[in-house]
Design an enzyme around this catalytic site. Structure first.
Site, PDB file in Angstrom:
ATOM      1  N   ARG A 332     -79.927 -36.576  28.067  1.00 14.37           N
ATOM      2  CA  ARG A 332     -80.261 -35.744  27.580  1.00 14.37           C
ATOM      3  C   ARG A 332     -80.457 -34.840  25.899  1.00 14.37           C
ATOM      4  NH1 ARG A 332     -85.126 -32.391  29.120  1.00 14.37           N
ATOM      5  NH2 ARG A 332     -85.726 -33.171  31.285  1.00 14.37           N
ATOM      6  N   GLU A 735     -86.009 -23.780  31.318  1.00 14.64           N
ATOM      7  CA  GLU A 735     -85.113 -24.227  30.092  1.00 14.64           C
ATOM      8  C   GLU A 735     -85.213 -23.885  27.942  1.00 14.64           C
ATOM      9  OE1 GLU A 735     -84.685 -27.891  31.619  1.00 14.64           O
ATOM     10  OE2 GLU A 735     -82.628 -27.714  31.787  1.00 14.64           O
TER      11      GLU A 735
END
Ligand code: MTE
Ligand code: MOS
Length: 791
Positions: A332, A735
């Site tokens: 990620r 997030e």
């Protein structure tokens, strides 16, 4: 009968004169807000303790890497109140609690200790105090082994915990050679402790035969279930894991609860008594994984207009002793090393390094923030090299909407709104005028220097592990008309349960108060995904909507037959259920359906469409869509001490058509502050023996009220529904806002750069503690004195 779905029918009805309480898109307080404040919200430690409950503590290793020569637990066993002591030898199943059962993470260290704090045994006593005292009485003989403690040492050994990944777009090498200008550098990015207010905790209650019930503070009840079953060598079906809420998780309870849950389950099944384990804060910080720290080496090719033509980036991460989630976390990081920018040609590689430190794990953004911090450094370097305002360099490199829109992982950005979003924020925050004002301020002030920065965010939504992109829900309607709602997600303060309840209230057009929000349990909705990757409401909202629609379809069919009207004439409204020209209460319809022998319980299921990912090729569509945002931060730095204050922050953030603007604003504010803390005052420090010395609030500084921006303006983007068919066209928010905190790092860097006339890129690493800010100021002054940055 026309083939109309209930949704079509609802769309047809005239607007109700009354709106339900808690409708979707309404700002509605968190379902437990009042209980959080009054102390009435029950966390695991507040649950009434069963009679005979044992308190468990862990015995920890005091070496970073060593062979265990002997483990003498006699004194522990003889200590007052001690009922039992367990080591690896007592585990009926596998001594393994690693995520995905990789067999690299033992519950108790057996022959070799892999980090300072590695659990060796568990002691169960009548009181928590007795267990704590006893845990310290073990006599352990070690033979020290060479310990690899940081990224530099790990790079020298080259040992990885999980396979690395490489992404390639175009030909980075050739494009770097051909670029008019190139530069290279390195950024060091620190890790982060989760510091959830409720520490890790688990309680196990033994049942009949193999059964065991656990109350655990976990984001991932299904994985806890699997791990407990695996450690005890019993079927998954014998283990039930329940979680009503967490006092914060932030990714730190995605896998890290496994240890505590497995430990109490072992004690409970071995002793036949309930068992609870709540580590001290110091132990919690020592033995649970953190955000990965990174060293990123970058090379960038660009032109005089600041346009990036090629990048080559290597992401070295400290993973700790085991894999845990380091694979997806470092992946990620690469997926966000472009942030909002089209690189044209790119090569990005990860290096997930093994170290003799605690095994690092998920933390809000899951490596994405580290990737984005590296991207912003690259942009900053180009700005200093070209002499352009960093904002102009950012804008010139933004992804296009029809071209220049392919990411290094070959997903086409289809929903790009960063250009207009940043334009709006630039105008609203008065960026250009403030830039001028800050120049004037800095010219007039020899010691205090201000800095300003606008940084954007583009964050991919979906689990990169494709199977996790599914969810389930269960709804019962009782004959009094009350609705019992359960889904696979967990509540950690983010407001997921409120949002899912709004979705269900909307389907039935009943007030949200009629919906009973219940604890997440593996016994009701099985095989769930972690509540993570910000996808909680996307996945569980849709699953609950599907369950509600299934029930509604049954009620409509029943009512049409029972009252002899066409199905299209049965409509759920805020005033009640219209059945032809009758207006009935929800309860009346439900009661009649029960008498007519209609099932009033349904499950719902959802899987995210369109996504696919080929990791070996580094190509696919890992994300359904992106969430965007941008922040402007202004800071004042005292150049004599390195101390600073954040004067003002203006944020514009994209939640699509928000399910609940009040909750989403809370997520934006909290995420920003957490991101700012990571990049400014939060510093993890290990000593030469591999001991983490910052394991309490006395030495690990999270932002407090006094650190908040003096002026803090947060707005959500308006009239910008998700182009994808997400739940009511909303976007995930958990997030992405954390990365808005990057603006503070860049505002600090801007202030620091002023001491050398903005001629030298400060290369301010993170965390930018006052100490580091001061050191950077001094280095810059020395570089300027030596004639660097002179045109
Ligand atoms: N907000 C609060 N108050 N507490 C938390 O622990 N965790 C964050 C975010 N917001 C967290 C939070 C993280 S890491 C994630 S992945 C998401 O919430 C998870 O919830 P969601 O998917 O429902 O947004
Ligand atoms: Mo969040 S780091 O995906 O739990």
């Amino acid at each position: 009968m026309p083939d109309k779905t209930p949704a079509d029918i609802n769309a047809d009805i005239p607007a109700a004169s009354r709106r339900i309480d808690g409708a979707v898109h309404d700002s509605r307080r968190h379902e437990s807000a009042h209980k959080h404040v009054s102390g009435e919200a029950l966390y695991v430690d507040d649950i009434a303790e069963p009679a005979g409950l044992l308190h468990v503590q862990l015995g920890l290793a005091s070496r970073a890497h060593a062979r265990i020569l002997s483990l003498d637990l006699e004194a522990v066993r003889r200590a007052p109140g001690v009922v039992a002591v367990f080591t690896a030898a007592d585990i009926p199943g596998d001594n393994d609690i690693g995520a995905g059962l990789r067999h690299d993470e033992p519950l108790f260290a057996e022959d070799v200790v892999q980090y300072h704090g590695h659990p060796l045994f568990a002691v169960a006593a009548e009181t928590r105090d007795q267990a704590r005292r006893a845990a310290g009485l073990a006599k352990v003989e070690y033979e020290d082994l060479p310990a690899v403690l940081d990224i530099a040492a790990a790079r020298a050994t080259g040992t990885l915990v999980t396979p690395p990944m490489t992404l390639r777009l175009g030909d980075a090498e050739a494009a770097l050679k051909a670029a008019p200008r190139t530069l290279s550098g390195r950024i060091v990015i620190g890790g982060q402790e989760h510091f959830y207010l409720e520490s890790q905790i688990a309680m196990a209650i033994p049942g009949e035969d193999e059964d065991v019930l656990l109350h655990v503070s976990t984001q991932h009840p299904s994985e806890v279930q699997h791990i407990v079953a695996h450690v005890l060598d019993i079927p998954d079906g014998a283990v039930t894991v329940e979680v009503r809420r967490m006092g914060g998780g932030f990714g730190g309870k995605e896998t890290q609860a496994n240890l505590f849950a497995a430990c109490v389950a072992l004690v409970a099944k071995k002793t036949g008594r309930a068992a609870k384990l709540r580590p001290d804060r110091d132990d919690d910080i020592r033995i649970t994984g953190k955000r990965h720290d990174f060293e990123v080496d970058y090379q960038v090719g660009f032109d005089d207009q600041g346009r990036i033509l090629a990048t080559d980036m290597l992401f070295a991460a400290r993973c700790g002793f085991a894999a845990d989630l380091s694979g997806p976390v470092t992946d990620r990081a690469l997926f966000h090393a472009d942030n909002c920018y089209f690189y044209g040609n790119a090569r990005m590689a990860s290096l997930p390094l093994k170290t003799n430190t605690v095994s690092n794990t998920a933390f809000r953004g899951f490596g994405g923030p580290q990737g984005m911090v590296a991207a912003e450094r690259v942009v900053e370097e180009v700005a200093f090299a070209t002499g352009l305002d960093p904002l102009d360099v950012r804008k010139v490199n933004f992804y296009g909407t029809t071209d220049r829109n392919v990411t290094p992982y070959h997903q086409t950005v289809e929903d790009n709104i960063i250009g207009p979003l940043v334009d709006e924020l630039e105008a609203w925050s008065d960026y250009r005028a403030r830039r001028q004002a800050i120049r004037a301020f800095n010219a007039a002030n020899p010691y205090l220097k201000k800095g300003l920065a606008l940084t954007p965010v583009k964050f991919g939504i979906s689990f990169t592990f494709t199977p996790y992109n599914q969810g389930g829900a269960l709804i019962h309607i009782y004959t009094d008309g009350s609705i019992h709602l359960n889904h696979g997600g967990t509540e950690m303060g983010q407001g997921l349960n409120t949002k899912v309840a709004q979705v269900v209230a909307d389907e039935f057009q009943v007030d949200i108060g009629r919906i009973r929000i219940t604890a997440t349990t593996t016994g009701k909705v099985p095989n769930t995904s972690a509540t993570a990757a910000s996808s909680g409401s996307d996945i569980n909202g849709k699953a609950a909507q599907n369950a509600a629609r299934a029930l509604k379809a049954r009620l409509v069919e029943f009512a049409a037959g029972h009252w002899n009207v066409p199905e299209a004439a049965v409509v759920f409204t805020a005033e009640g259920v219209r059945v032809g020209d009758r207006l009935l209460t929800f309860r009346e319809v439900v009661k009649a359906a029960y008498m007519g022998r209609i099932s009033l319980s349904a499950t719902g299921y959802y899987k995210t469409p369109k996504i696919h990912w080929d990791r070996a090729k580094g190509q696919g569509r890992p994300f359904l869509y992106y969430a965007y945002g941008a922040a402007v931060a202004e800071v004042t730095v005292d150049t004599l001490t390195g101390e600073y204050v954040v004067d003002q922050v203006d944020i514009l953030h994209d939640c699509g058509d928000s399910l609940n603007p009040a909750l989403d604003k809370g997520q934006v504010e909290g995420g920003f502050i957490q991101g700012m803390g990571w990049l400014t005052t939060e510093e993890l420090w290990w000593d030469a023996q591999g001991r983490l010395r910052t394991h309490a609030p006395s030495t690990y500084k999270i932002p407090a009220c006094g650190d908040r921006p003096r002026r803090f303006n947060v707005r959500l983007v308006q009239n910008s529904p998700n182009v994808e068919d997400t739940i009511h066209r909303s976007k995930a928010v958990g997030e992405p806002p954390l990365m808005l905190g990057i603006s503070v790092l860049h505002a600090l860097s801007d202030a620091v750069a002023s001491v050398a006339g903005h001629k030298i890129c400060p290369r301010l690493d993170a965390p930018a503690t006052p100490e580091r800010v001061l050191a950077t100021i001094e280095r810059l002054r020395a570089q300027a004195a030596a004639g660097e940055g002179m045109a």
